[in-house]
Design an enzyme around this catalytic site. Structure first.
Site, PDB file in Angstrom:
ATOM      1  N   CYS A  68       0.841  -1.207   0.000  1.00 46.81           N
ATOM      2  CA  CYS A  68       0.000   0.000   0.000  1.00 46.81           C
ATOM      3  C   CYS A  68       0.878   1.260   0.000  1.00 46.81           C
ATOM      4  CB  CYS A  68      -0.988  -0.036   1.168  1.00 46.81           C
ATOM      5  SG  CYS A  68      -2.290   1.208   1.016  1.00 46.81           S
TER       6      CYS A  68
ATOM      7  N   HIS B  94      -3.856  -4.828  -0.211  1.00 48.70           N
ATOM      8  CA  HIS B  94      -3.395  -5.402   1.059  1.00 48.70           C
ATOM      9  C   HIS B  94      -3.513  -6.919   0.994  1.00 48.70           C
ATOM     10  CE1 HIS B  94      -3.021  -1.759   3.568  1.00 48.70           C
ATOM     11  NE2 HIS B  94      -3.941  -1.272   2.765  1.00 48.70           N
TER      12      HIS B  94
ATOM     13  N   GLU C   9      -2.559  -9.016   3.114  1.00 50.35           N
ATOM     14  CA  GLU C   9      -2.874  -9.537   4.456  1.00 50.35           C
ATOM     15  C   GLU C   9      -4.347  -9.386   4.803  1.00 50.35           C
ATOM     16  OE1 GLU C   9      -2.346  -5.176   5.258  1.00 50.35           O
ATOM     17  OE2 GLU C   9      -1.561  -6.617   3.808  1.00 50.35           O
TER      18      GLU C   9
END
Length: 193
Positions: free
Chosen positions: A77, A175, A177
């Site tokens: 990001c 992202h 994650e």
């Protein structure tokens, strides 16, 4: 394997730590140059405003260290955006790893882009076993235009680079994650590079 998440006060650190743990690895949070240099893999997260994040990097003396790392480095990001030449956000000079300038979405679209969007034109081992047009989670108002270093593309009014790669440096605007099983597979691919 020693995984270091760069801790410079502008990161989405907990969710990345948990994702790495779910993959069966342990990560260390650090802003210590020796520890970062000794890592097998480095993750460079980022959340928040670019000029503030860049100031934090400079305060910890990492703005010169990161571009010279030799092991695989993964910017996420804002981390990816700071690896570019510059960003319009706060008129900020970046680390100059990726040869592209980050710009703001036009007023034709709702900003920030927040939520799920597709990635396609996938290149590089980062996307090994990832099908085209998978949905990833994004939250951002600025983007890197498509360029020679793009390894994934997303469309949000314009087509832009949702992932970049140059030498040992990788970056994703999305992202991983926070992008479910597919995002974790991308993290796992990075750890296997």
């Amino acid at each position: 394997m020693k995984i270091v998440i760069i801790n410079y006060g502008a990161g989405n650190i907990q969710s990345i730590m948990f994702a790495i743990e779910r993959l069966g690895f342990k990560a260390v949070l650090s802003n210590n140059p020796e520890e970062i240099l000794a890592a097998d893999k480095v993750i460079f997260p980022g959340v928040g405003e670019a000029s503030y994040a860049m100031r934090k990097l400079e305060e910890s003396g990492l703005e010169n260290l990161i571009p010279n790392l030799k092991q695989p480095v993964f910017g996420i990001c804002l981390g990816m955006q700071l690896m570019c030449n510059s960003t319009e956000e706060g008129n900020t000079k970046g680390l100059g790893i990726f040869d592209v300038d980050v710009i703001k979405f036009t007023s034709n679209v709702k900003v920030p882009q927040m939520g799920w969007n597709q990635i396609y034109n996938l290149k590089s081992d980062l996307f090994k076993d990832i099908p085209e047009n998978e949905f990833m989670y994004l939250v951002h108002s600025f983007y890197a235009p498509n360029c020679a270093e793009a390894i994934a593309t997303t469309n949000y009014d314009v087509e832009y680079a949702s992932a970049l790669h140059k030498n040992n440096f990788y970056g994703t605007q999305f992202h991983p994650e926070k992008s479910g099983d597919v995002g974790e597979k991308i993290l796992e691919n990075f750890l296997k590079l």
